[in-house]
Scaffold this active site. Structure first.
Site, PDB file in Angstrom:
ATOM      1  N   GLY A   1      36.111  39.446  41.160  1.00  0.00           N
ATOM      2  CA  GLY A   1      37.797  39.111  41.478  1.00  0.00           C
ATOM      3  C   GLY A   1      38.227  40.654  42.366  1.00  0.00           C
ATOM      4  N   GLY A   2      39.448  41.040  41.910  1.00  0.00           N
ATOM      5  CA  GLY A   2      39.989  42.144  42.329  1.00  0.00           C
ATOM      6  C   GLY A   2      41.097  41.735  43.164  1.00  0.00           C
ATOM      7  N   TRP A   3      42.172  42.537  43.901  1.00  0.00           N
ATOM      8  CA  TRP A   3      43.334  42.368  44.476  1.00  0.00           C
ATOM      9  C   TRP A   3      42.634  41.482  45.792  1.00  0.00           C
ATOM     10  CZ3 TRP A   3      48.233  41.733  43.864  1.00  0.00           C
ATOM     11  CH2 TRP A   3      49.026  41.629  44.926  1.00  0.00           C
TER      12      TRP A   3
ATOM     13  N   GLU B   1      43.499  38.059  40.053  1.00  0.00           N
ATOM     14  CA  GLU B   1      44.924  38.464  40.351  1.00  0.00           C
ATOM     15  C   GLU B   1      45.640  37.665  41.120  1.00  0.00           C
ATOM     16  OE1 GLU B   1      45.049  42.552  41.639  1.00  0.00           O
ATOM     17  OE2 GLU B   1      43.237  43.256  40.302  1.00  0.00           O
TER      18      GLU B   1
END
Length: 504
Positions: free
Chosen positions: A103-105, A146
């Protein structure tokens, strides 16, 4: 005499319980793309000191629309053996745990929302994650979505995410694997995205991203990760935009504190001032600050970029005593960030941010991210932030352990303990405000009097301090003592250099 012995036994039992669950996790995220940075900012797996973190998380992989894992940089991760080299760090620290994060922004929320809504896609996601972890030798998997029900997600994400991690837990338990997640910090975002009791039940560690609380999108200067609210935070919602409110909010919503890791940003948020003559907190800004030479992102500077810029001179650094963090400005550029001093304060209070006597201590701290540390030691010693964390947590745990061996039930016999707090030497001594309730103490023959839980300093001797522990219906002072050349600092909750301790 019998009552005194009983109190001592009760105190020791409580303290042994605390030691067994003492804060010891230091979770470090690594952004693999830092391999491509230039000059002193280029960071590879070989730059990681595996003895400063208990858990290392490799960031990031993504997912396909069917839920299968997508390698975002297969050349680096596999062909150039980054996964293998990352996990080989365990040969240098047998206790180290490694995980890989999804994931991550940049991945957003839309795909995750769709996958979580489908039983078939969830099963594919879980099996693909298991294959990845087992193939390359990771100890677990970290989910950095996120955020559920935000950024293109759906209201149903809250329950679907809880179902997803429950199903992950069932599979991962069969293989003895860790399951963790990075989560939003502020209460409003938490309420929108999470079933907190479910996350607390099924996750091993909840990494609370207690940073990015203020940035240029606010239109005024603000701290990236203020520990407390500022006096300029006058509305009810503004008073919740700080680290203390975020952690307290997670706990009040049903999170097990021992599963929470307090996220610390090893970077700052930068601003361009509208008027360089107005440079305090809440000053109007025209937009994000200038990008740094390594991270190349407007509005964000790694700690290494900040400290190198300050070495060049011309910056004014101010210690924000209300929020326990510094800020710096030069011309029309303004940065709110954490330095070793503010990190040490945050790290040292995590054992005591909740009711000490009931053993509700946090599980540890997390940093985002290791490659923006001063890992080369350009500004001094290598890894000053991580060493500040290590020092603060070590001192806190040593203080607990010292008390286990003190069977006096709170008389004046003080055990030797303490340690040195980290300070960067650029800030003025702190004031008398305490991080946790300090209770009240009255001097006199035979010791001090406690009226509530928390640390107090001996009114006659700054070298001595006490923890007021609730035993039965009264508070008992547990005596402690700093090393001979140090004073107890109510501000950082550690033993500190005398010249940095106010009120002594």
């Amino acid at each position: 005499m019998g009552r005194k012995i009983l109190i001592a036994l009760l105190v020791n039992c409580l303290l042994w319980e605390l030691v067994s669950a003492a804060t010891d996790k230091v979770v470090c995220y690594h952004g693999s793309w830092s391999k491509y940075r230039s000059g002193n900012g280029q960071f590879t797996v070989n730059d990681i000191d595996p003895n400063l973190c208990t858990h290392l998380i490799y960031s990031f992989v993504g997912i396909n629309t069917d839920g299968s894992i997508l390698l975002l940089d297969s050349t680096l991760d596999v062909n150039n053996a980054n996964f293998a080299n990352f996990n080989a760090l365990k040969t240098r620290n047998a206790a180290l745990k490694t995980l890989v994060a999804v994931g991550g922004w940049g991945e957003g929320s839309t795909k995750y929302s769709a996958v979580a809504a489908s039983a078939t896609s969830r099963a594919t996601f879980i099996q693909s994650a298991l294959n990845l972890v087992q193939t390359y030798g990771f100890d677990g998997f970290d989910i950095d979505w996120e955020y559920p029900a935000q950024r293109g997600g759906a209201a149903a994400d809250v329950q679907n995410y809880a179902t997803l991690i429950k199903e992950f837990r069932t599979v991962f338990d069969k293989h003895g694997l860790l399951l963790t997640a990075a989560v939003a910090a502020t209460p409003g975002s938490v309420d929108q995205s999470y079933d907190v009791p479910a996350l607390s039940k099924y996750l091993d560690i909840i990494n609370v991203m207690a940073y990015d609380i203020h940035a240029s999108w606010d239109g005024v200067t603000g701290q990236n990760a203020p520990l407390y609210a500022s006096s300029i935070d006058t509305t009810a919602s503004a008073k919740l935009l700080n680290v203390n409110a975020s952690i307290s909010g997670w706990i009040s919503r049903g999170a097990d504190p021992q599963k929470l890791a307090l996220g610390l940003g090893v970077y700052g948020r930068s601003f361009t001032l509208s008027n360089s003559a107005i440079s305090g907190l809440g000053a109007p800004v025209s937009g994000a600050g200038n990008s740094g030479p390594y991270t190349l992102e407007a509005g964000m500077l790694g700690y290494n970029e900040i400290c190198e810029a300050q070495l060049a001179g011309g910056w004014t650094t101010v210690w924000d005593d209300e929020q326990k963090v510094p800020y710096s400005f030069k011309g029309d550029q303004w940065i709110g960030y954490d330095n070793p001093r503010s990190i040490a304060i945050k790290a040292s209070i995590i054992l005591f941010i909740v009711n000490y006597a009931k053993s509700l201590n946090l599980g540890g701290v997390m940093i985002w991210s290791i490659e923006t540390e001063d890992f080369r030691g350009i500004c001094g010693s290598k890894y000053p932030i991580l060493n500040a964390i290590k020092s603060a947590l070590g001192t806190a745990n040593e203080n607990i352990e010292e008390n286990v061996n003190d069977d006096t039930g709170g008389n004046d016999d003080a055990s030797s303990g303490g340690g040195t707090a980290v300070d960067d030497g650029n800030d003025t001594p702190v004031g008398d405000e305490t991080v946790v309730d300090d209770g009240t103490a009255s001097g006199g023959t035979g010791g001090v009097t406690c009226t509530q839980a928390g640390y107090i300093r001996d009114p006659a001797d700054c070298n001595k301090f006490y923890y007021c522990l609730l035993v039965g219906s009264s508070y008992q002072p547990l005596a402690q003592q700093c090393n001979s050349n140090l004073y107890f600092d109510l501000e950082s909750q550690t033993c500190n250099w005398p010249q940095l301790v106010s009120g002594c």
